[in-house]
Scaffold this active site. Structure first.
Site, PDB file in Angstrom:
ATOM      1  N   ASP A 244       6.766  -4.851   4.305  1.00  0.00           N
ATOM      2  CA  ASP A 244       5.772  -5.789   3.790  1.00  0.00           C
ATOM      3  C   ASP A 244       5.893  -7.135   4.496  1.00  0.00           C
ATOM      4  O   ASP A 244       6.996  -7.598   4.807  1.00  0.00           O
ATOM      5  CB  ASP A 244       6.004  -5.968   2.292  1.00  0.00           C
ATOM      6  N   GLU A 281       3.434  -4.139   8.227  1.00  0.00           N
ATOM      7  CA  GLU A 281       2.204  -4.837   7.869  1.00  0.00           C
ATOM      8  C   GLU A 281       2.180  -6.169   8.616  1.00  0.00           C
ATOM      9  O   GLU A 281       2.890  -7.110   8.260  1.00  0.00           O
ATOM     10  CB  GLU A 281       2.148  -5.091   6.357  1.00  0.00           C
TER      11      GLU A 281
END
Length: 530
Positions: A244, A281
């Site tokens: 993330d 990401e």
């Protein structure tokens, strides 16, 4: 409660014969057509080009009746993942956290009690692996929760051993930064330095004050993170991580440090598990994304998502193939080992059917495009049954509808759904019985990819022909084999004469046909020719 029901049918041979012939006829007429199906020849292209299914555990399946989805609920429904044709599951955060979404972790080596236990998760992994399903978990290391023990210690004072685990600065040095006004692609937070309550020292939290950023200039923090990775790989047995906020390990003005960290992270993880899967990401343009590839060999292709939507909305067939060709060629210049993680939606974007104003034909064509384009496609839970959802985020993460309400013992109830209700979405069990349903369409289209190596692994070539604007056309090539892919995105019927004769139809959606050199495309139809 297990959702499976044992059904006993008593019938004579004549009735069975009628039922079988009639059922096959119905499927042949009404479902997307796969020519020369090879039901026992499914290929496993993961991770390079396999299909990954994203699950928000809280909303997936509630096995114990407390209203919250859980690990055992996923375990009971691994057959759904297999039936859909996915090769892996990506779990949104499952670690202890004070929030519903759990992107602010308080314990990196545990499962949130609402979801179950580590033993539950290990049992799920064992059963998933027995079905050739890999398990990828969200690993949130850019920041912790402000309730994490490290941060609670850190804010006690400048001399605390954990002080340097986070990024602190004195208030009088932050006059130019306290009121940040720039909104970024992945955060609308306009304040990134936060007062812990005593007014002298401020801490940095890119997303918001409840998520203080870890200080990766501190070698101790990096060692903590590598130990966390080792725990999940060795002791728990996951196959990889979704990383993330990978762009924000260091600030935007230190991109080289970001790239170097992820290379180091990958090296450390490969030492533990040689075939580890890492997907990052990095929410930005291809020029910003590409330098992360040596450290994060798989990266989400957000350009794909937005260009797909634009193409479907404007019925402009050239947009996506052109954009995707540019992205792939650019990444190839960095490394030939990259994995292009393509998406049609995810937990941060409105659900695709809502983004397409409820047009089911466009939503069905979106998955046909996703599965016939290069890349390693990700599917967000619920898209396969046409779930709906718009911002704010909880409403794009609503509970999965397994069956009609009075039979749905596993439906989560932690939120009152606003978009995906019994009035707007047909439950899975009902869709299974309808050959023209969204679920059956997803199933067939994923099967197409899983039985055709050219569509899964082939390169992308643009076609020079002067096709109508609404016709998306491209070629997939692998070891001399070719597939020509057509998608009529418009509302007008299209006919054209193809340059060669003798092709074989591999896939047809919504009535597209080939007769010799003559191709016919009803509105919003697709055709794949071998």
């Amino acid at each position: 409660m297990n959702k499976q029901y044992i059904k006993t049918l008593v019938f004579n041979f004549r009735f069975f014969t009628w039922f079988f012939i009639g059922g096959v006829g119905f499927l042949f007429c009404c479902s997307p057509k796969l020519a020369n199906e090879r039901p026992n020849d499914l290929e496993d292209h993961w991770p390079k080009a396999g299909v990954t299914y994203e699950i928000f555990v809280r909303s997936f399946y509630d096995s114990d009746g407390d209203g919250i989805g859980d690990i055992n609920g996923v375990r009971e429904n691994l057959d759904h993942v297999s039936d859909l044709g996915a090769n892996a599951i990506w779990f949104m955060p499952i670690m202890p956290s004070p929030s519903y979404h759990k992107y602010d972790v308080t314990d990196y080596k545990a499962i949130h009690p609402d979801y179950g236990t580590l033993e539950d998760f290990k049992a799920l992994i064992s059963e998933a692996h027995a079905q050739d399903i890999r398990i990828v978990i969200d690993l949130i290391i850019n920041h912790t929760s402000s309730e994490h023990p490290w941060f609670l210690e850190s804010k006690k004072g400048r001399d605390n051993p954990y002080r340097d685990y986070f990024v602190w600065a004195q208030k009088d040095t932050l006059e130019d930064y306290l009121e940040k006004k720039t909104i970024t692609l992945d955060s609308d937070n306009i304040r990134q330095w936060h007062d812990p309550g005593f007014g002298e020292d401020f801490y940095y939290g890119f997303f918001y004050g409840g998520m203080p950023d870890l200080n990766f200039d501190n070698p101790k923090v990096r060692e903590e993170v590598y130990e966390i990775g080792k725990f999940w790989l060795e002791e728990v047995g996951v196959d990889g991580f979704r990383l993330d906020a990978a762009k924000h390990i260091f600030p935007d003005d230190r991109p080289d440090d970001n790239h170097a960290f992820w290379k180091e992270f990958r090296e450390k993880m490969v030492e533990i598990k040689s075939d580890i899967y890492l997907v990052g990401e990095v929410y930005d343009s291809k020029e910003i994304v590409a330098p992360y590839l040596p450290g994060l060999p798989a990266l989400f292709n957000f350009d794909f998502h937005y260009t797909l939507l634009e193409a479907l909305r404007t019925a402009d067939g050239s947009l996506l193939p052109t954009k995707q060709k540019q992205v792939l060629d650019y990444y190839q210049g960095i490394t030939d080992e990259f994995i292009d993680a393509t998406i049609s939606s995810n937990h941060d974007q409105p659900r695709i059917l809502s983004d397409l104003d409820g047009d089911e034909r466009k939503a069905k064509q979106a998955i046909a495009i996703l599965m016939t384009m290069p890349g390693a496609p990700y599917l967000y839970y619920g898209e396969e049954i046409g779930m709906l959802g718009k911002k704010p985020d909880p409403n794009i993460r609503e509970p999965f509808l397994w069956d009609v309400l009075d039979k749905d013992g596993g439906r989560a109830t932690w939120i009152d759904p606003k978009f995906s209700t019994d009035e707007t979405v047909i439950p899975l069990e009902v869709q299974k019985e309808d050959a023209s349903s969204m679920f059956r369409h997803y199933q067939e289209t994923i099967k197409l990819r899983n039985t055709d190596s050219v569509l899964a692994l082939g390169g992308l070539e643009l076609l020079d022909e002067n096709y109508p604007k609404a016709l998306m056309a491209y070629e997939r090539v692998l070891d001399g084999e070719r597939r020509i892919v057509f998608h009529n995105l418009g509302m007008e019927r299209l006919e054209l004469t193809y340059t060669t004769e003798g092709g074989e139809v591999v896939y047809s959606y919504n009535g597209a046909t080939m007769d010799g050199k003559r191709l016919v495309f009803p509105p919003q139809s697709s055709l794949v020719v071998k």
